[in-house]
Scaffold this motif. Sequence first.
Motif, PDB file in Angstrom:
ATOM      1  N   ILE A  98       0.991  -1.298   0.030  1.00  0.00           N
ATOM      2  CA  ILE A  98       0.195  -0.041   0.066  1.00  0.00           C
ATOM      3  C   ILE A  98       0.981   1.149   0.056  1.00  0.00           C
ATOM      4  CG2 ILE A  98      -1.754   1.176   1.404  1.00  0.00           C
ATOM      5  CD1 ILE A  98      -2.786  -1.424   2.337  1.00  0.00           C
ATOM      6  N   ALA A  99       2.091   1.451   0.841  1.00  0.00           N
ATOM      7  CA  ALA A  99       2.891   2.301   0.894  1.00  0.00           C
ATOM      8  C   ALA A  99       3.419   2.577  -0.466  1.00  0.00           C
ATOM      9  CB  ALA A  99       3.948   1.997   2.164  1.00  0.00           C
ATOM     10  N   CYS A 100       3.906   1.630  -1.103  1.00  0.00           N
ATOM     11  CA  CYS A 100       4.550   1.688  -2.438  1.00  0.00           C
ATOM     12  C   CYS A 100       3.867   2.249  -3.272  1.00  0.00           C
ATOM     13  CB  CYS A 100       5.358   0.459  -2.654  1.00  0.00           C
ATOM     14  SG  CYS A 100       6.315   0.297  -4.015  1.00  0.00           S
ATOM     15  N   ALA A 101       2.608   1.722  -3.428  1.00  0.00           N
ATOM     16  CA  ALA A 101       1.673   2.198  -4.522  1.00  0.00           C
ATOM     17  C   ALA A 101       1.073   3.486  -4.478  1.00  0.00           C
ATOM     18  CB  ALA A 101       0.458   1.011  -4.460  1.00  0.00           C
ATOM     19  N   ARG A 102       0.939   3.919  -3.006  1.00  0.00           N
ATOM     20  CA  ARG A 102       0.461   5.077  -2.960  1.00  0.00           C
ATOM     21  C   ARG A 102       1.488   6.185  -2.482  1.00  0.00           C
ATOM     22  NH1 ARG A 102      -5.030   5.934  -4.129  1.00  0.00           N
ATOM     23  NH2 ARG A 102      -5.322   4.134  -4.769  1.00  0.00           N
ATOM     24  N   LYS A 103       2.933   5.809  -2.413  1.00  0.00           N
ATOM     25  CA  LYS A 103       3.848   6.752  -2.213  1.00  0.00           C
ATOM     26  C   LYS A 103       3.794   7.205  -1.019  1.00  0.00           C
ATOM     27  CE  LYS A 103       5.205   7.461  -7.080  1.00  0.00           C
ATOM     28  NZ  LYS A 103       4.332   6.644  -7.663  1.00  0.00           N
ATOM     29  N   LEU A 104       3.556   6.378   0.042  1.00  0.00           N
ATOM     30  CA  LEU A 104       3.360   7.058   1.426  1.00  0.00           C
ATOM     31  C   LEU A 104       4.492   6.540   2.286  1.00  0.00           C
ATOM     32  CD1 LEU A 104      -0.373   6.050   1.875  1.00  0.00           C
ATOM     33  CD2 LEU A 104       0.512   8.400   1.833  1.00  0.00           C
ATOM     34  N   PRO A 105       4.912   7.288   3.349  1.00  0.00           N
ATOM     35  CA  PRO A 105       6.038   6.768   4.290  1.00  0.00           C
ATOM     36  C   PRO A 105       5.446   5.559   5.170  1.00  0.00           C
ATOM     37  CG  PRO A 105       5.086   8.764   5.216  1.00  0.00           C
ATOM     38  CD  PRO A 105       4.333   8.450   3.849  1.00  0.00           C
ATOM     39  N   LEU A 106       6.316   4.589   5.252  1.00  0.00           N
ATOM     40  CA  LEU A 106       6.019   3.279   5.943  1.00  0.00           C
ATOM     41  C   LEU A 106       6.820   3.263   7.210  1.00  0.00           C
ATOM     42  CD1 LEU A 106       4.904   0.165   5.682  1.00  0.00           C
ATOM     43  CD2 LEU A 106       7.124  -0.419   5.110  1.00  0.00           C
TER      44      LEU A 106
END
Lengths: 347, 148
Positions: A98-106
Amino acid sequence: MLILCIETSCDETAAAVVGNGSEILSNIVASQIDVHARFGGVVPEIASRKHLESISQVIEAALREAKVSYDDLDGVAVTRGPGLIGALLVGLSVGKGIACARKLPLIGLHHIEGHILAPLLETDLSFPYLALAVSGGHTHLYRVDGIGSYRTIGRTLDDAAGEAFDKVAKMLGLGYPGGAVIDRLATEGDPEAFVFPRPMLHKKGLDFSFSGIKTAVMYAIRSLEKVDEKSTRDIAASFQAAVVEVLTRKTVRAAMEQGLERIVVAGGVACNRGLRQRFAELAASEGLQIVFPSPALCADNAAMLGVAANAYLEHGRHDGWRLNAVANWSLDQLEPLGGFDPLAGEG
Amino acid sequence: MGKTLGSLLEPGDAVLLQGDLGAGKTCFSQGVARGLGVPEDEAVTSPTYTLLNLHQGRAPLLHADLYRLGDTEELEDIGFDDYQDGHHVLLIEWVDRFPELFEEGLWTVIDYGHEENTRNFTFEARGSKALSLLTRLRQALATEGERR
């Protein structure tokens, strides 16, 4: 800041959306939504461990209930340990995706860090404080100086308190979860009918041991010709009294030794009414502030991750794509978050 | 007893524990772990809730517990197969929940003794590796007995 939190470290598949580290927009646990239905209200001890089957539904339910979409999120938090590698990897992989697809910090978090910070979702509590994490798998005392700053000062050397509750319930032929049944029966029994050991109570140090008390209960059962309803209630009450006395006295002693006035009691066993009542009495007599999370935040859940996740992400701390799960991980190994709280590190 | 057995273990050995609640399986396991060289300051706790605990002694030790498992498929789900590699020492509590899973190993039954605070141990070796372990255990216990 809106954070999607995912927890799959043990039995529960859980997801939550937490705003600004304090506002719970949703808090979904798989066993609550489908296992009850599938098994007619009887939750088998293990069925909820099928993380892979329920993780997508649980995350969707968490977003739906929070009335947010993936576009609204500012970060993703996952439990990276400790726990079963296979179980942890389900949550970790989905979180990464999810983080990768949405370019969110994990951000990968420690399961127990979630538990001992859970009260901050509901109450204003300043650091430092003492935390007792007590559940089926844990009976640990921590000094909490701030977010990321924890020190283990006591722990069980064998069984966790919650495990002792479940196994004694089993010996008495009671249902599952054993903790809740014993807690209920204990209110109707005589806590002085049987004298069970108070393991480690008079030893120096802050460690616990709950394995031997099972053996003592077994000998008590064997000494009876017949275990009728009255003796079942009395054993439940006497057993609970022994466990509660050890937990409360050691915890209060730990707080005194550490010079701490605030205590957090977290984890599944923190739901036990006998334990809550005794702690409340001690809070009054010893002049301590003792905080329990509400029941939904005591048991394993994902919202509890929101406190630390929010603090770390606000400080620009996040993990890379190579983040891995860790089966054995001590809270003491975490890096303190500098400057998050003015009281952090004091004492 | 646990410590003596632990000191004799080699990679690939399996100790399969059976015994009632409170009989002392975890206590015995702590001895086995110490005998295998797991450091004293490392807590060896019950794996009932965690299902699998890993320790490092002279050989890697997998301490597992089948008490909460619903069926054998779940053992696969938690990655148990990964440890049956000939390198790990396996120490498994509540093995009688799924006895069919373990063809070879040292079956160890702990029973309450007639007198309070005594225990009876029954060992049964299945397979050549377990037989060799049981032979070493018998010798070690005899030597210990002589020393006393």
